[in-house]
Write a protein that holds these residues in place. Structure first.
Motif, mmCIF file in Angstrom:
data_model
loop_
_atom_site.group_PDB
_atom_site.id
_atom_site.type_symbol
_atom_site.label_atom_id
_atom_site.label_comp_id
_atom_site.label_asym_id
_atom_site.label_seq_id
_atom_site.Cartn_x
_atom_site.Cartn_y
_atom_site.Cartn_z
ATOM 1 N N MET A 1 31.970 45.122 28.066
ATOM 2 C CA MET A 1 31.818 44.320 29.285
ATOM 3 C C MET A 1 31.340 45.209 30.430
ATOM 4 N N ARG A 2 30.298 44.763 31.101
ATOM 5 C CA ARG A 2 29.747 45.519 32.238
ATOM 6 C C ARG A 2 30.387 45.016 33.523
ATOM 7 N N ILE A 3 31.054 45.909 34.234
ATOM 8 C CA ILE A 3 31.849 45.542 35.408
ATOM 9 C C ILE A 3 31.268 46.178 36.664
ATOM 10 N N LEU A 4 31.160 45.375 37.731
ATOM 11 C CA LEU A 4 30.824 45.888 39.055
ATOM 12 C C LEU A 4 32.094 45.920 39.888
ATOM 13 N N ALA A 5 32.421 47.081 40.444
ATOM 14 C CA ALA A 5 33.597 47.231 41.300
ATOM 15 C C ALA A 5 33.153 47.392 42.747
ATOM 16 N N THR A 6 33.764 46.613 43.632
ATOM 17 C CA THR A 6 33.436 46.686 45.053
ATOM 18 C C THR A 6 34.682 46.372 45.864
ATOM 19 N N ASN A 7 34.568 46.418 47.183
ATOM 20 C CA ASN A 7 35.716 46.096 48.053
ATOM 21 C C ASN A 7 35.217 45.882 49.476
ATOM 22 N N ASP A 8 36.156 45.801 50.433
ATOM 23 C CA ASP A 8 35.731 45.734 51.842
ATOM 24 C C ASP A 8 36.394 46.798 52.704
ATOM 25 N N GLY A 83 20.996 45.682 37.838
ATOM 26 C CA GLY A 83 21.059 44.813 36.672
ATOM 27 C C GLY A 83 22.208 43.828 36.740
ATOM 28 N N HIS A 84 22.360 43.048 35.682
ATOM 29 C CA HIS A 84 23.402 42.021 35.661
ATOM 30 C C HIS A 84 24.739 42.620 35.259
ATOM 31 N N PHE A 85 25.807 42.018 35.805
ATOM 32 C CA PHE A 85 27.176 42.420 35.464
ATOM 33 C C PHE A 85 27.945 41.203 34.954
ATOM 34 N N ASP A 86 28.775 41.436 33.946
ATOM 35 C CA ASP A 86 29.549 40.342 33.369
ATOM 36 C C ASP A 86 30.693 39.917 34.281
ATOM 37 N N LYS A 120 30.969 36.126 36.858
ATOM 38 C CA LYS A 120 32.374 35.825 37.114
ATOM 39 C C LYS A 120 32.948 36.911 38.013
ATOM 40 N N ALA A 121 34.019 36.592 38.749
ATOM 41 C CA ALA A 121 34.553 37.571 39.688
ATOM 42 C C ALA A 121 36.033 37.326 39.957
ATOM 43 N N ILE A 122 36.743 38.415 40.253
ATOM 44 C CA ILE A 122 38.152 38.359 40.621
ATOM 45 C C ILE A 122 38.358 39.212 41.867
ATOM 46 N N ALA A 123 39.033 38.656 42.866
ATOM 47 C CA ALA A 123 39.408 39.397 44.068
ATOM 48 C C ALA A 123 40.897 39.729 43.992
ATOM 49 N N PHE A 124 41.241 40.970 44.319
ATOM 50 C CA PHE A 124 42.629 41.424 44.268
ATOM 51 C C PHE A 124 43.075 41.895 45.653
ATOM 52 N N SER A 125 44.294 41.509 46.052
ATOM 53 C CA SER A 125 44.840 41.936 47.339
ATOM 54 C C SER A 125 46.338 42.196 47.215
ATOM 55 N N CYS A 126 46.823 43.120 48.045
ATOM 56 C CA CYS A 126 48.252 43.418 48.145
ATOM 57 C C CYS A 126 48.681 43.260 49.600
ATOM 58 N N SER A 127 49.951 43.493 49.872
ATOM 59 C CA SER A 127 50.436 43.425 51.247
ATOM 60 C C SER A 127 49.929 44.639 52.026
ATOM 61 N N PHE A 128 50.125 44.609 53.346
ATOM 62 C CA PHE A 128 49.726 45.753 54.165
ATOM 63 C C PHE A 128 50.585 46.981 53.890
ATOM 64 N N SER A 129 51.779 46.789 53.365
ATOM 65 C CA SER A 129 52.740 47.890 53.289
ATOM 66 C C SER A 129 52.594 48.772 52.061
ATOM 67 N N SER A 130 52.081 48.232 50.938
ATOM 68 C CA SER A 130 52.076 49.038 49.716
ATOM 69 C C SER A 130 51.127 48.465 48.673
#
Length: 252
Positions: A1-8, A83-86, A120-130
């Motif tokens: 699986m070809r994965i693109l990792a990004t963030n903000d 290129g394309h990412f899965d 397809k895409a998944i966004a991941f987030s945690c709290s500000f503290s940890s």
């Protein structure tokens, strides 16, 4: 699986390091992430000036680039040039992206932009503290994605990790969660007080009728200490209103 990792939060943010470290276990990872902080940029694009893209060294990844622009521009550059990412993985954000906050989130903006490239895409987030709960529970979350075949049921998913985890729940997007305030510093100069959980709203019942139901992401994360997994879509059509007027076309 070809994965693109990004963030903000920027390519060298702590949460992103956790994401990349885990992502290399499930696929071939390419990084294309903002050069610096891009929180709150949603799906904004740089349309009127050029921006720098530079290949950099990143531990455990053969191909990594920083983009001196928004998360959406990172996704656009990656798909157009590399290129394309899965699968696009965005995060891990410092601070929850739940309720109405999703509309402003650069983390979620990258997730939504992936849909325009048929990925397809998944966004991941945690709290500000940890970030501690992400590396501790991400394998269990991924087991849910595989066992329930979630990426076959929907292309876009938003996942939030509370500090204390008592379970995993599938949720809907809640309502109002955070609020901006501005105050005058001197003369006509105004400054933003901050982007924070409105304690007054919380005391009045931040978990109002829209958020109190047990299937809202806000309730699940804030009150039940459960990881929230929410299927998302790009379409913003109000189908109820459309249903009332769609047969009332006007010929001019």
């Amino acid at each position: 699986m070809r994965i693109l990792a990004t963030n903000d939060d920027g390519i060298f943010a702590e949460g992103f390091k956790h994401l990349v470290s885990w992502a290399t276990k499930i696929g071939e990872v390419t990084i294309c992430a903002p050069k610096g902080q891009q929180s709150g940029k949603s799906q904004s694009l740089n349309l009127h000036s050029s921006f720098e893209v530079k290949k950099v060294e990143y531990p455990g990844v053969e191909e990594a680039y920083y983009v001196d622009s928004t998360p959406a521009d990172c996704v656009r550059f990656a798909f157009d040039v590399l290129g394309h990412f899965d699968l696009v993985l965005s995060g891990v954000n410092c601070g929850y992206n739940i309720g109405d906050d999703i509309a402003y989130s650069g983390t979620c903006g990258a997730m939504f932009d992936a849909a325009f490239w048929n990925s397809k895409a998944i966004a991941f987030s945690c709290s500000f503290s940890s970030y501690d709960s992400f590396p501790k529970y991400i394998d269990r979350v991924w087991e849910c994605f595989e066992s329930f075949k979630l990426l076959e049921k929907a292309d876009l998913w938003n996942v939030n990790f509370p500090d204390t985890v008592e379970g995993i729940a599938f949720t809907r997007q809640g309502g109002a969660y955070v609020q901006d305030h501005f105050h005058r510093v001197e003369g006509d100069l105004w400054t933003q007080r901050g982007y924070y959980i409105d304690k007054e709203r919380e005391n009045e019942g931040k978990l109002n009728a829209e958020n109190k139901t047990h299937d809202s992401d806000i309730y699940v994360v804030e009150k039940k200490n459960m990881i929230s997994i929410t299927p998302m879509i790009v379409d913003r059509t109000d189908y109820r209103a459309l249903g009332e007027v769609k047969n009332k076309n006007i010929i001019l």
